[in-house]
Design a protein around this motif. Sequence first.
Motif, PDB file in Angstrom:
ATOM      1  N   ASP A 648      28.133 -30.866 -56.098  1.00  0.00           N
ATOM      2  CA  ASP A 648      28.615 -31.960 -55.257  1.00  0.00           C
ATOM      3  C   ASP A 648      30.113 -31.908 -55.001  1.00  0.00           C
ATOM      4  O   ASP A 648      30.667 -32.804 -54.342  1.00  0.00           O
ATOM      5  CB  ASP A 648      28.261 -33.308 -55.905  1.00  0.00           C
ATOM      6  N   LEU A 649      30.796 -30.888 -55.528  1.00  0.00           N
ATOM      7  CA  LEU A 649      32.239 -30.813 -55.330  1.00  0.00           C
ATOM      8  C   LEU A 649      32.617 -30.699 -53.863  1.00  0.00           C
ATOM      9  O   LEU A 649      33.653 -31.210 -53.437  1.00  0.00           O
ATOM     10  CB  LEU A 649      32.819 -29.624 -56.097  1.00  0.00           C
ATOM     11  N   GLU A 650      31.792 -30.026 -53.068  1.00  0.00           N
ATOM     12  CA  GLU A 650      32.155 -29.873 -51.657  1.00  0.00           C
ATOM     13  C   GLU A 650      32.224 -31.230 -50.966  1.00  0.00           C
ATOM     14  O   GLU A 650      33.114 -31.471 -50.146  1.00  0.00           O
ATOM     15  CB  GLU A 650      31.193 -28.942 -50.936  1.00  0.00           C
ATOM     16  N   SER A 651      31.301 -32.128 -51.282  1.00  0.00           N
ATOM     17  CA  SER A 651      31.375 -33.475 -50.699  1.00  0.00           C
ATOM     18  C   SER A 651      32.666 -34.161 -51.129  1.00  0.00           C
ATOM     19  O   SER A 651      33.317 -34.843 -50.324  1.00  0.00           O
ATOM     20  CB  SER A 651      30.164 -34.301 -51.132  1.00  0.00           C
ATOM     21  N   GLY A 652      33.014 -33.994 -52.401  1.00  0.00           N
ATOM     22  CA  GLY A 652      34.246 -34.591 -52.879  1.00  0.00           C
ATOM     23  C   GLY A 652      35.472 -34.023 -52.190  1.00  0.00           C
ATOM     24  O   GLY A 652      36.409 -34.757 -51.841  1.00  0.00           O
ATOM     25  N   LEU A 653      35.479 -32.713 -51.957  1.00  0.00           N
ATOM     26  CA  LEU A 653      36.625 -32.096 -51.292  1.00  0.00           C
ATOM     27  C   LEU A 653      36.656 -32.413 -49.805  1.00  0.00           C
ATOM     28  O   LEU A 653      37.734 -32.462 -49.197  1.00  0.00           O
ATOM     29  CB  LEU A 653      36.608 -30.599 -51.523  1.00  0.00           C
ATOM     30  N   GLN A 654      35.513 -32.632 -49.207  1.00  0.00           N
ATOM     31  CA  GLN A 654      35.521 -33.102 -47.821  1.00  0.00           C
ATOM     32  C   GLN A 654      36.199 -34.460 -47.727  1.00  0.00           C
ATOM     33  O   GLN A 654      37.016 -34.714 -46.832  1.00  0.00           O
ATOM     34  CB  GLN A 654      34.093 -33.183 -47.281  1.00  0.00           C
ATOM     35  N   LEU A 655      35.864 -35.343 -48.673  1.00  0.00           N
ATOM     36  CA  LEU A 655      36.523 -36.645 -48.688  1.00  0.00           C
ATOM     37  C   LEU A 655      38.010 -36.481 -48.984  1.00  0.00           C
ATOM     38  O   LEU A 655      38.856 -37.127 -48.351  1.00  0.00           O
ATOM     39  CB  LEU A 655      35.861 -37.556 -49.726  1.00  0.00           C
ATOM     40  N   ALA A 656      38.354 -35.607 -49.934  1.00  0.00           N
ATOM     41  CA  ALA A 656      39.759 -35.367 -50.246  1.00  0.00           C
ATOM     42  C   ALA A 656      40.502 -34.864 -49.007  1.00  0.00           C
ATOM     43  O   ALA A 656      41.649 -35.269 -48.746  1.00  0.00           O
ATOM     44  CB  ALA A 656      39.877 -34.363 -51.384  1.00  0.00           C
ATOM     45  N   HIS A 657      39.870 -33.975 -48.253  1.00  0.00           N
ATOM     46  CA  HIS A 657      40.497 -33.457 -47.021  1.00  0.00           C
ATOM     47  C   HIS A 657      40.808 -34.604 -46.060  1.00  0.00           C
ATOM     48  O   HIS A 657      41.910 -34.659 -45.475  1.00  0.00           O
ATOM     49  CB  HIS A 657      39.569 -32.437 -46.361  1.00  0.00           C
ATOM     50  N   LEU A 658      39.867 -35.513 -45.904  1.00  0.00           N
ATOM     51  CA  LEU A 658      40.104 -36.664 -45.029  1.00  0.00           C
ATOM     52  C   LEU A 658      41.246 -37.535 -45.552  1.00  0.00           C
ATOM     53  O   LEU A 658      42.059 -38.054 -44.768  1.00  0.00           O
ATOM     54  CB  LEU A 658      38.830 -37.497 -44.907  1.00  0.00           C
ATOM     55  N   LEU A 659      41.302 -37.704 -46.865  1.00  0.00           N
ATOM     56  CA  LEU A 659      42.349 -38.540 -47.455  1.00  0.00           C
ATOM     57  C   LEU A 659      43.707 -37.869 -47.412  1.00  0.00           C
ATOM     58  O   LEU A 659      44.734 -38.528 -47.637  1.00  0.00           O
ATOM     59  CB  LEU A 659      41.976 -38.897 -48.894  1.00  0.00           C
ATOM     60  N   LEU A 660      43.739 -36.565 -47.158  1.00  0.00           N
ATOM     61  CA  LEU A 660      44.998 -35.834 -47.030  1.00  0.00           C
ATOM     62  C   LEU A 660      45.363 -35.577 -45.565  1.00  0.00           C
ATOM     63  O   LEU A 660      46.403 -34.962 -45.289  1.00  0.00           O
ATOM     64  CB  LEU A 660      44.902 -34.502 -47.774  1.00  0.00           C
ATOM     65  N   THR A 661      44.518 -36.039 -44.662  1.00  0.00           N
ATOM     66  CA  THR A 661      44.802 -35.837 -43.237  1.00  0.00           C
ATOM     67  C   THR A 661      44.748 -37.132 -42.435  1.00  0.00           C
ATOM     68  O   THR A 661      45.601 -37.372 -41.579  1.00  0.00           O
ATOM     69  CB  THR A 661      43.819 -34.818 -42.624  1.00  0.00           C
ATOM     70  N   HIS A 662      43.759 -37.982 -42.682  1.00  0.00           N
ATOM     71  CA  HIS A 662      43.601 -39.197 -41.874  1.00  0.00           C
ATOM     72  C   HIS A 662      43.301 -40.428 -42.745  1.00  0.00           C
ATOM     73  O   HIS A 662      42.366 -41.187 -42.471  1.00  0.00           O
ATOM     74  CB  HIS A 662      42.478 -39.009 -40.851  1.00  0.00           C
TER      75      HIS A 662
END
Length: 978
Positions: A648-662
């Motif tokens: 499930d880390l990829e889902s977490g990193l997708q959210l992290a990506h959003l929190l670091l961009t938008h």
Amino acid sequence: MAGVSRLGFVRRSWCRRFLCETHMKMNWLARLVRPSALALTIVVGLAHSAALPSVARADDLTQALPTDPSLVTGQLDNGLNYVVKKHATPPGRVSLWLHISTGSLNETDAQRGIAHYLEHMAFNGSQNFAPGTVIDLFQSLGLTFGQHQNAFTSFDQTAYQLFLPDTSDEKVTKGMQFMADVATKLLLVPKEIDAEREVILREKGARSGAQQRVMEQMLDRLFPGSRIGVRLPIGTEQTINAVQREDFLDFYNRYYVPSNMTLFVVGDMEPEAMVAQVKKAFEGGEKKPIPQDLDAKVTPDAAPRAVVITDPELRRAMVQVVHVMPARAPTTTLAGARVEFIDALASGAFGRRTGNKVSAGEASYQGADAGVQTLFRAATLAMASATGEPGKWEAMLQDLSTEIVRVRQHGFTEDEITLAREEILAGLEQAASTESTAPVRAILGRMNTAVENGEPIMSAKQQLDIAKAMVPGITASEVSEAFRRMFDGNLVYYVQMPSSGDVPTEAQVLASGIKAMSADVASETETASAKVLLEKIPVAGAVAETETHESAKVWSAWLNNNVRMHHRFMDDRKDTALISIVLYGMPLRETAVNAAITNAALLAWQNPATETLTSTQIRDLMTGKNVLVQGAGMADMVKLIVAGQPKDLESGLQLAHLLLTHPKIEKPAFDRWKERTIRSIEESLVDPDGMLRRVVAQTVYPKNDSRTQPATKAQIERLTLEDAQAWLEQMIATSPIEVGVVGDISRERAVELVTTYLGSLSSHQRVTKDAFMDLRTLHFTPETRSRVEAIDTKTDKASVMVGFKGPDERDLTEARRMRLASSIISTRMINTLREKEQLVYSISAGLRPADAFPGFGLFLSQAPTEPSKADTLRARVIETYALFAQDGPTDEELKVAQGQIRNTFDEQYREPAYWLNVLDTLDYKTTTLDDVLGAPDAYAKITRDEVLETYRKWFKRDEVYSVIVKPIVHTDAPGKAE
């Protein structure tokens, strides 16, 4: 956890257990009086288990729940029950836990507090351990008191714990012998009883405060006429001062009998060897009947009623709707498990519904939830709770009651129950996948809770199998009906708030509650759901440079956007991986004008929301995924943690990506944060411990530098949402980034994830070890080194800090020597200031090496005490420091401290979280991987003369800091605070 799935557990429970999963004595009660509502915790089995081919069939609910087949259980001829499990996490160690099925509810009026007092006496002399030798003996074996050797007392149990450093016959024999002595061989010497009285009173004093006062009132009012209301484990000052040896013997001989005990032994030993050790230590003596517990005398309410409790030092309000019911029988069958699953689904769905309303700004409260809990086998409570601003108590009670009524009239929706199912099953799946390497403390906690509740000890695999068979078949209508029953009866409407302001009468609260619970309300409105976190996977970056530290098994790389990455594979915790994304610098740029703005900016990470997704939508998308995404701020950096199952880390990193961009800070979250922070500041000004932290900062650091000082109410009030959002956007756009990846994840997969979701970010400045040094350099000469602050508080307690400047973290050699000194001085303080002079309940010395701000390291000790003893405590701490500077440590003291540190490192090296803290700031901090690996040997080589030399360099008696915060003494109550 900000609306995303949890790591390794689920918040809602189908096992009504959470009081004793930690070492806290009052965990559940604290939840009642603190500004947080009742939440039920999943307690998952953590041992290996075979599958259950048919035991969970929904059409055969009369079957008994299974027991973990990896356990070896038995009973000695004297009645002692034992549970043994081979478990190699940590490897080469063994741990003991003695559960005694008695606590404060079994005390007579004259014995109030004696169960807890007796727990203390177990460390003050027994047949094989002379008074004053127990702590020193186990410390000589590498244990640290409070960490590896501990105990706790509750209303219905007492437990003793030993976490031994290895499985050698010498250490296991000593551990077993100590537990056997606790069971039946305590000396209870009158001199030792008298010597411990002040320690107990100091413990009682240390726990004093608004929350303690409210809790005592709440128990008495919530359970009128019951023993719960008048049997807090700490006891009363009158009985603590009055009990004598005969009182101890009466309680000890009545309840400390082998048939009333269970010994848990978990470790890296063959079960046969562990059982042999149990028999060797515990066999003998006659078998006595299991003592009968006293009736708690909890009576369900005959009519609705209200309770209002106030305290002048509260700054927040809580409202509750409570249904007091007879205690449920232990859950021992599949039918009972199904009931608990239904209750857990109801609790989860209600918490999600109220959480969504809070996130959307549609509720007057700041947080709310509901659930069912059986307490101490004495009563079962259904409780809905909400917290918020005192002036909104009536609106909070109205809104909370409205949501209860909405479920009672219209039920939960199918979507709500589907999400609640996913959350429960995902948490149990995570527990099952990690159980083979679960921490031993979790194993022991699970065992202890099951025995305390009179329920079978199941493995996580067994619990998961049962859940998979049962939970999908539970319908929304069943869950809705269960929730209706929770609040179908004579309810208690509870309000807790400050005594200042507009305090309602109990008649007003009762009328308001009954009216709200009798209203007709509309059904729940469905909210729009999102389908995906990311519409498009970002274009991955690339690895530009790499290096490997073979000894540490650490691979490092620079990505082509200057993000720094470190990876360490380790499967000491199976199926668990941790990622820390560190952004440097922005907290250092704060000024007095925008103090605490970084914390406000981090709300977008703590209650995750983006420009296109609300926090509610993100919460729903992340449900069923075992990954935690959470932000945290420090003095010179912020961290975004992604942790959970590798799948499930990829889902977490997708959210992290959003929190670091938008990322987006939602207005309701910002408003709640301001309210909560202001109330916390106000509470700290009337709390001796809270005020001490503020005064210490003013004494040790520049008062005119807001970065080193706790925020003020005025600073929080002037922060705006727009400024916080702009600060957040600047932070993610400009901060150097360093990433640590640790755990059960391959390098190839880690690189794939990090290059995709972090390598795709815009280019950033590289992190260096001298980054932001201009902002980190402070110049300060204290105006005074000695402060006494009197505050107008009802809490009759003083808080004392005594310290002096210490080395920076980068001064590694000196920091290590001073850490050894702090360990030795801590032991001396326990032996003298606690045991002999009885000035404190708990005290230690510690080193806080300077990190963010070089030159401001601090060696200190702080502890609460009785106000009349504050000056004496300060003087005795200074004298303890000075005596160490005079002669230094003895050879034996140094050897013991070095053994404790080696034992601690042996534990830490096997923990992914430890390595994450090393790697995520590796290029920013000065400590190297060679330093980390060489620490145990480096500590072992330090000599007595080196410790003394370095200590003398830093300790100067005329440069000691001392701070005392104590109550104002009013003339109408000499010697006491008003």
